[in-house]
Design an enzyme around this catalytic site. Sequence first.
Site, PDB file in Angstrom:
ATOM      1  N   CYS A 108      39.234  57.091  17.031  1.00 55.75           N
ATOM      2  CA  CYS A 108      40.205  56.085  16.576  1.00 55.75           C
ATOM      3  C   CYS A 108      40.603  56.215  15.112  1.00 55.75           C
ATOM      4  O   CYS A 108      41.744  56.522  14.794  1.00 55.75           O
ATOM      5  CB  CYS A 108      39.632  54.690  16.827  1.00 55.75           C
ATOM      6  SG  CYS A 108      39.331  54.378  18.564  1.00 55.75           S
TER       7      CYS A 108
HETATM    8  N1  LIG Z   1      36.698  55.068  22.460  1.00 56.93           N
HETATM    9  C1  LIG Z   1      36.948  53.994  21.748  1.00 56.93           C
HETATM   10  O1  LIG Z   1      36.048  53.459  21.091  1.00 56.93           O
HETATM   11  C2  LIG Z   1      38.327  53.359  21.711  1.00 56.93           C
HETATM   12  C3  LIG Z   1      38.461  52.090  21.130  1.00 56.93           C
HETATM   13  C4  LIG Z   1      39.711  51.474  21.118  1.00 56.93           C
HETATM   14  C5  LIG Z   1      40.813  52.146  21.657  1.00 56.93           C
HETATM   15  N2  LIG Z   1      40.671  53.391  22.206  1.00 56.93           N
HETATM   16  C6  LIG Z   1      41.876  54.008  22.777  1.00 56.93           C
HETATM   17  O2  LIG Z   1      41.792  53.967  24.196  1.00 56.93           O
HETATM   18  C7  LIG Z   1      42.404  55.117  24.760  1.00 56.93           C
HETATM   19  C8  LIG Z   1      41.422  55.852  25.664  1.00 56.93           C
HETATM   20  O3  LIG Z   1      40.327  56.283  24.881  1.00 56.93           O
HETATM   21  P1  LIG Z   1      38.926  56.681  25.489  1.00 56.93           P
HETATM   22  O4  LIG Z   1      37.985  56.732  24.358  1.00 56.93           O
HETATM   23  O5  LIG Z   1      38.604  55.838  26.674  1.00 56.93           O
HETATM   24  O6  LIG Z   1      39.267  58.167  26.007  1.00 56.93           O
HETATM   25  P2  LIG Z   1      38.386  59.079  26.990  1.00 56.93           P
HETATM   26  O7  LIG Z   1      38.778  60.481  26.699  1.00 56.93           O
HETATM   27  O8  LIG Z   1      36.963  58.656  26.939  1.00 56.93           O
HETATM   28  O9  LIG Z   1      38.913  58.677  28.445  1.00 56.93           O
HETATM   29  C9  LIG Z   1      40.194  58.935  28.894  1.00 56.93           C
HETATM   30  C10 LIG Z   1      40.133  59.183  30.401  1.00 56.93           C
HETATM   31  O10 LIG Z   1      41.464  59.375  30.854  1.00 56.93           O
HETATM   32  C11 LIG Z   1      41.470  60.423  31.798  1.00 56.93           C
HETATM   33  N3  LIG Z   1      42.826  60.938  31.888  1.00 56.93           N
HETATM   34  C12 LIG Z   1      43.455  61.831  31.087  1.00 56.93           C
HETATM   35  N4  LIG Z   1      44.715  62.024  31.518  1.00 56.93           N
HETATM   36  C13 LIG Z   1      44.881  61.233  32.598  1.00 56.93           C
HETATM   37  C14 LIG Z   1      45.974  60.996  33.466  1.00 56.93           C
HETATM   38  N5  LIG Z   1      47.151  61.617  33.297  1.00 56.93           N
HETATM   39  N6  LIG Z   1      45.795  60.136  34.472  1.00 56.93           N
HETATM   40  C15 LIG Z   1      44.604  59.510  34.649  1.00 56.93           C
HETATM   41  N7  LIG Z   1      43.531  59.695  33.850  1.00 56.93           N
HETATM   42  C16 LIG Z   1      43.683  60.546  32.840  1.00 56.93           C
HETATM   43  C17 LIG Z   1      40.434  61.393  31.291  1.00 56.93           C
HETATM   44  O11 LIG Z   1      39.970  62.241  32.335  1.00 56.93           O
HETATM   45  C18 LIG Z   1      39.352  60.438  30.784  1.00 56.93           C
HETATM   46  O12 LIG Z   1      38.421  60.112  31.797  1.00 56.93           O
HETATM   47  C19 LIG Z   1      42.900  55.947  23.589  1.00 56.93           C
HETATM   48  O13 LIG Z   1      44.224  55.612  23.336  1.00 56.93           O
HETATM   49  C20 LIG Z   1      42.044  55.463  22.437  1.00 56.93           C
HETATM   50  O14 LIG Z   1      42.687  55.632  21.194  1.00 56.93           O
HETATM   51  C21 LIG Z   1      39.455  53.995  22.245  1.00 56.93           C
END
Ligand SMILES: NC(=O)c1ccc[n+]([C@@H]2O[C@H](COP(=O)([O-])OP(=O)(O)OC[C@H]3O[C@@H](n4cnc5c(N)ncnc54)[C@H](O)[C@@H]3O)[C@@H](O)[C@H]2O)c1
Length: 433
Positions: A265
């Site tokens: 992030c």
């Molecule tokens: N990790 C954190 O602490 C956090 C906190 C706040 C916001 N976010 C935001 O949340 C969002 C997701 O982050 P995350 O940490 O969960 O990512 P992540 O990489 O852990 O998970 C994303 C998931 O999406 C899947 N994916 C990718 N392309 C896809 C598609 N076309 N269709 C379906 N699934 C698909 C991946 O296989 C993966 O399992 C990002 O925008 C991030 O900035 C993350």
Amino acid sequence: MTRNEIKVAVVGLGYVGLPLSLQFARSGVSILGLDIDASKVDALNRGQSYIKHISAESIGEMIQESRFSASTDFRRIREVQAAIICVPTPLNKNREPDISFIIKTGTAIAPHLQQGTLVVLESTTYPGTTDEDLREVLEAGSGLKAGAGVHLAFSPEREDPGNPDSKVAAIPKVVGGYTPACLERATALYAKAIRTIVPVSSCRVAEATKLLENTFRGVNIALVNELKVVYAAMGIDVWEVIGAAKTKPFGFMAFYPGPGLGGHCIPIDPFYLTWKAREYGQHTRFIELAGEINTAMPQFVVNRVAEALNGARKPLNGSRVLVLGLAYKPNVDDDRESPSYVLMDLLKHRGAEVAYHDPYVPVIRPTREHPHWAGTESVAWTQRTVESFDVVLIATNHASVNYQELADWARCIVDTRNAMAHVKTPAHKVWKA
Ligand SMILES: NC(=O)c1ccc[n+]([C@@H]2O[C@H](COP(=O)([O-])OP(=O)(O)OC[C@H]3O[C@@H](n4cnc5c(N)ncnc54)[C@H](O)[C@@H]3O)[C@@H](O)[C@H]2O)c1
């Protein structure tokens, strides 16, 4: 499923989507988890977890109660009344927003949306993504108009991985809708699983809120990182200064310096705003400056390692350096964007022999940015191993590491996290960085 029950799809079952799915399921909502990664889907359907702080039991329980199932079949969107999108939003190699995961998801779900389905985006992104980019692909692929045929909203995630007090249900949820009706639908959905909902006037305000929160952290971390360097030159310990300043009961919030920014992030999200601001002829100078200071930290730390070795009449070139902690923050197994990789690259580049120890990362998985470290294993935590290194560099302060053993075993310690502050160590052994 009874008439009043609803079924919701969560698309993207990562660090954000999986805990959110489980929270909805626990609250009695049927969840269909969708992901393109078949290995994750299979693991979940077998009741297994791939995220350290999420237990297999919590997944198994929801499967047994038929509240949760996972699939790679996006046609199943037609079964649900709402879809929540939690896919990655990284930067591309030119450090520009890459919203292709959102667009691909929108394209995949659009043909299967039914009249009245609610679509909520949770991925962190620039203002306008939901009501411009996502809306366009959803309308084109479904033939439904946003606000009429399909409801559209944005609600940012506020996950704090590794913090045991951070419970999805207890964290207030900001929600913005494309129309007042969209907002009403989205608010009603989240109210099923989350205690406090904070409605705002538009998707853009909700998107901008998340960017403010993350930029606030990035800028304040840069401030203490700069002060760390300035105060070190004056012989003042910034950690002691922050400890004293935070006794002020108002108007101060403590941020701590470190070896550089990490995680999915803080190092990334502010640059979504920088990019979008250019479209409006605006500049985000605070973000740029903070980015500059934070990205200079690993170099500062490596110079301190060289200085510490110099104290023992050793050059960095040829010395054995153990990097302690590969995850970007304590007590998690998440190594995305971790500054430890930058430290290891810089150290190796200057001729050091580099190894790492991290109880949560036994072996380095392949990453796009640091493929050359893939397959490297965490060295064992034994006296013999630790004392075989010329210096141990604390990059992440995992609570499960025994710092007294480190103090007793290591020849020299460079500490970027103030982890040795309360450990009995001969003064000359620890170098703060
Ligand atoms: N990790 C954190 O602490 C956090 C906190 C706040 C916001 N976010 C935001 O949340 C969002 C997701 O982050 P995350 O940490 O969960 O990512 P992540 O990489 O852990 O998970 C994303 C998931 O999406 C899947 N994916 C990718 N392309 C896809 C598609 N076309 N269709 C379906 N699934 C698909 C991946 O296989 C993966 O399992 C990002 O925008 C991030 O900035 C993350």
